[in-house]
Design a protein around this motif. Structure first.
Motif, PDB file in Angstrom:
ATOM      1  N   ARG A   1     -61.828 -17.127  -7.284  1.00 40.79           N
ATOM      2  CA  ARG A   1     -60.633 -17.825  -7.754  1.00 40.79           C
ATOM      3  C   ARG A   1     -59.448 -17.398  -6.912  1.00 40.79           C
ATOM      4  O   ARG A   1     -59.374 -16.269  -6.430  1.00 40.79           O
ATOM      5  N   THR A   2     -58.532 -18.332  -6.736  1.00 44.45           N
ATOM      6  CA  THR A   2     -57.381 -18.073  -5.894  1.00 44.45           C
ATOM      7  C   THR A   2     -56.310 -17.331  -6.668  1.00 44.45           C
ATOM      8  O   THR A   2     -56.294 -17.308  -7.892  1.00 44.45           O
ATOM      9  N   GLY A   3     -55.447 -16.708  -5.941  1.00 45.12           N
ATOM     10  CA  GLY A   3     -54.280 -16.097  -6.553  1.00 45.12           C
ATOM     11  C   GLY A   3     -54.431 -14.672  -6.999  1.00 45.12           C
ATOM     12  O   GLY A   3     -53.538 -14.113  -7.435  1.00 45.12           O
TER      13      GLY A   3
ATOM     14  N   ARG B   1     -63.760  -9.638   8.643  1.00 47.12           N
ATOM     15  CA  ARG B   1     -63.951  -8.269   8.163  1.00 47.12           C
ATOM     16  C   ARG B   1     -62.730  -7.388   8.450  1.00 47.12           C
ATOM     17  O   ARG B   1     -62.315  -6.596   7.616  1.00 47.12           O
ATOM     18  N   GLN B   2     -62.121  -7.552   9.631  1.00 44.73           N
ATOM     19  CA  GLN B   2     -61.018  -6.693  10.022  1.00 44.73           C
ATOM     20  C   GLN B   2     -59.768  -6.910   9.171  1.00 44.73           C
ATOM     21  O   GLN B   2     -58.957  -6.006   9.015  1.00 44.73           O
ATOM     22  N   SER B   3     -59.561  -8.103   8.628  1.00 43.36           N
ATOM     23  CA  SER B   3     -58.332  -8.386   7.882  1.00 43.36           C
ATOM     24  C   SER B   3     -58.546  -8.413   6.366  1.00 43.36           C
ATOM     25  O   SER B   3     -57.594  -8.612   5.615  1.00 43.36           O
ATOM     26  N   LEU B   4     -59.756  -8.195   5.909  1.00 39.49           N
ATOM     27  CA  LEU B   4     -60.071  -8.256   4.484  1.00 39.49           C
ATOM     28  C   LEU B   4     -59.837  -6.895   3.821  1.00 39.49           C
ATOM     29  O   LEU B   4     -60.326  -5.879   4.291  1.00 39.49           O
ATOM     30  N   LEU B   5     -59.061  -6.893   2.751  1.00 29.96           N
ATOM     31  CA  LEU B   5     -58.816  -5.676   1.984  1.00 29.96           C
ATOM     32  C   LEU B   5     -59.327  -5.874   0.568  1.00 29.96           C
ATOM     33  O   LEU B   5     -58.973  -6.846  -0.101  1.00 29.96           O
ATOM     34  N   LEU B   6     -60.162  -4.952   0.098  1.00 25.54           N
ATOM     35  CA  LEU B   6     -60.725  -5.011  -1.251  1.00 25.54           C
ATOM     36  C   LEU B   6     -60.060  -3.959  -2.127  1.00 25.54           C
ATOM     37  O   LEU B   6     -59.966  -2.800  -1.735  1.00 25.54           O
TER      38      LEU B   6
ATOM     39  N   ASP C   1     -56.333 -11.187   2.299  1.00 27.84           N
ATOM     40  CA  ASP C   1     -56.687 -11.487   3.679  1.00 27.84           C
ATOM     41  C   ASP C   1     -55.412 -11.980   4.358  1.00 27.84           C
ATOM     42  O   ASP C   1     -55.039 -13.135   4.186  1.00 27.84           O
ATOM     43  N   ARG C   2     -54.744 -11.089   5.018  1.00 29.13           N
ATOM     44  CA  ARG C   2     -53.404 -11.340   5.567  1.00 29.13           C
ATOM     45  C   ARG C   2     -52.470 -11.730   4.431  1.00 29.13           C
ATOM     46  O   ARG C   2     -52.121 -10.895   3.626  1.00 29.13           O
ATOM     47  N   LEU C   3     -52.058 -12.979   4.332  1.00 29.30           N
ATOM     48  CA  LEU C   3     -51.137 -13.397   3.270  1.00 29.30           C
ATOM     49  C   LEU C   3     -51.851 -14.036   2.085  1.00 29.30           C
ATOM     50  O   LEU C   3     -51.232 -14.313   1.067  1.00 29.30           O
ATOM     51  N   ASP C   4     -53.127 -14.301   2.205  1.00 35.66           N
ATOM     52  CA  ASP C   4     -53.906 -14.966   1.165  1.00 35.66           C
ATOM     53  C   ASP C   4     -54.437 -13.942   0.168  1.00 35.66           C
ATOM     54  O   ASP C   4     -55.034 -12.941   0.565  1.00 35.66           O
ATOM     55  N   SER C   5     -54.211 -14.171  -1.122  1.00 34.22           N
ATOM     56  CA  SER C   5     -54.787 -13.281  -2.133  1.00 34.22           C
ATOM     57  C   SER C   5     -55.724 -14.093  -3.017  1.00 34.22           C
ATOM     58  O   SER C   5     -55.455 -15.249  -3.334  1.00 34.22           O
ATOM     59  N   PHE C   6     -56.828 -13.464  -3.391  1.00 34.03           N
ATOM     60  CA  PHE C   6     -57.854 -14.127  -4.184  1.00 34.03           C
ATOM     61  C   PHE C   6     -58.628 -13.071  -4.944  1.00 34.03           C
ATOM     62  O   PHE C   6     -58.399 -11.877  -4.778  1.00 34.03           O
ATOM     63  N   GLU C   7     -59.549 -13.534  -5.758  1.00 29.69           N
ATOM     64  CA  GLU C   7     -60.352 -12.616  -6.564  1.00 29.69           C
ATOM     65  C   GLU C   7     -61.816 -13.028  -6.485  1.00 29.69           C
ATOM     66  O   GLU C   7     -62.136 -14.215  -6.475  1.00 29.69           O
ATOM     67  N   LEU C   8     -62.688 -12.043  -6.413  1.00 29.33           N
ATOM     68  CA  LEU C   8     -64.130 -12.268  -6.404  1.00 29.33           C
ATOM     69  C   LEU C   8     -64.734 -11.650  -7.656  1.00 29.33           C
ATOM     70  O   LEU C   8     -64.279 -10.605  -8.110  1.00 29.33           O
ATOM     71  N   ALA C   9     -65.746 -12.286  -8.201  1.00 29.64           N
ATOM     72  CA  ALA C   9     -66.521 -11.737  -9.315  1.00 29.64           C
ATOM     73  C   ALA C   9     -67.910 -11.416  -8.785  1.00 29.64           C
ATOM     74  O   ALA C   9     -68.627 -12.305  -8.316  1.00 29.64           O
ATOM     75  N   LEU C  10     -68.269 -10.140  -8.835  1.00 31.83           N
ATOM     76  CA  LEU C  10     -69.531  -9.674  -8.258  1.00 31.83           C
ATOM     77  C   LEU C  10     -70.259  -8.758  -9.229  1.00 31.83           C
ATOM     78  O   LEU C  10     -69.639  -8.025  -9.985  1.00 31.83           O
TER      79      LEU C  10
END
Length: 147
Positions: free
Chosen positions: A45-47, A84-89, A114-123
């Motif tokens: 999901r975004t945001g 991979r280089q720009s992704l922050l978890l 990811d740079r200016l994009d923020s999102f959420e993952l469910a894992l």
């Protein structure tokens, strides 16, 4: 009366053929997307702020990017792709029951940027561990010095 029986058989046969074609296309799409890489079920999901609707999809850990594909459809290209280089978890947190996904029981929500994009993952737990390990590993060819 026999013409009604024949018509019914044709309709049922056609529906069975369509169902088999859809199943075969889904299976072949999944195999093509995987390309020998780890592939897992994932919510997106975004945001990153905990609001919004979860979208189920398939996540692939490619060599240099995290790729997210929609669960349904026929597209062979990823809907989202993060290098991979720009992704922050961020740290994982257990999703509350009202926010949980039926197909991902006991899933963790992970806020990502990811740079200016923020999102959420469910894992799921093991999938989060795999993504975290993949993200922290040195990418092939980037200042890698193996002796």
């Amino acid at each position: 009366m026999p013409s009604v029986l024949v018509s019914t058989e044709i309709v049922i046969g056609t529906l069975l053929v369509v169902a088999l074609v859809v199943l075969a296309a889904t299976y072949l799409r999944r195999r093509y997307i995987a390309k020998g890489q780890p592939l897992t079920l994932c919510g997106f999901r975004t945001g990153g702020n905990g609001n919004g609707r979860w979208h189920l999809g398939l996540m692939r850990l490619a060599d240099n990017a995290l790729e997210w594909y929609t669960l349904g459809g026929v597209s062979l290209r990823p809907k989202r792709r993060w290098l991979r280089q720009s992704l922050l978890l961020d740290a994982p947190r257990l999703l509350p029951p009202e926010d949980a996904l039926a197909l991902l029981p006991d899933a963790f929500g992970v806020s990502c940027t990811d740079r200016l994009d923020s999102f959420e993952l469910a894992l799921q737990g093991p999938d989060y561990t795999a993504v975290r390990s993949w993200q922290e590993a040195a990418p092939p060819g980037y200042n890698v010095n193996v002796a």
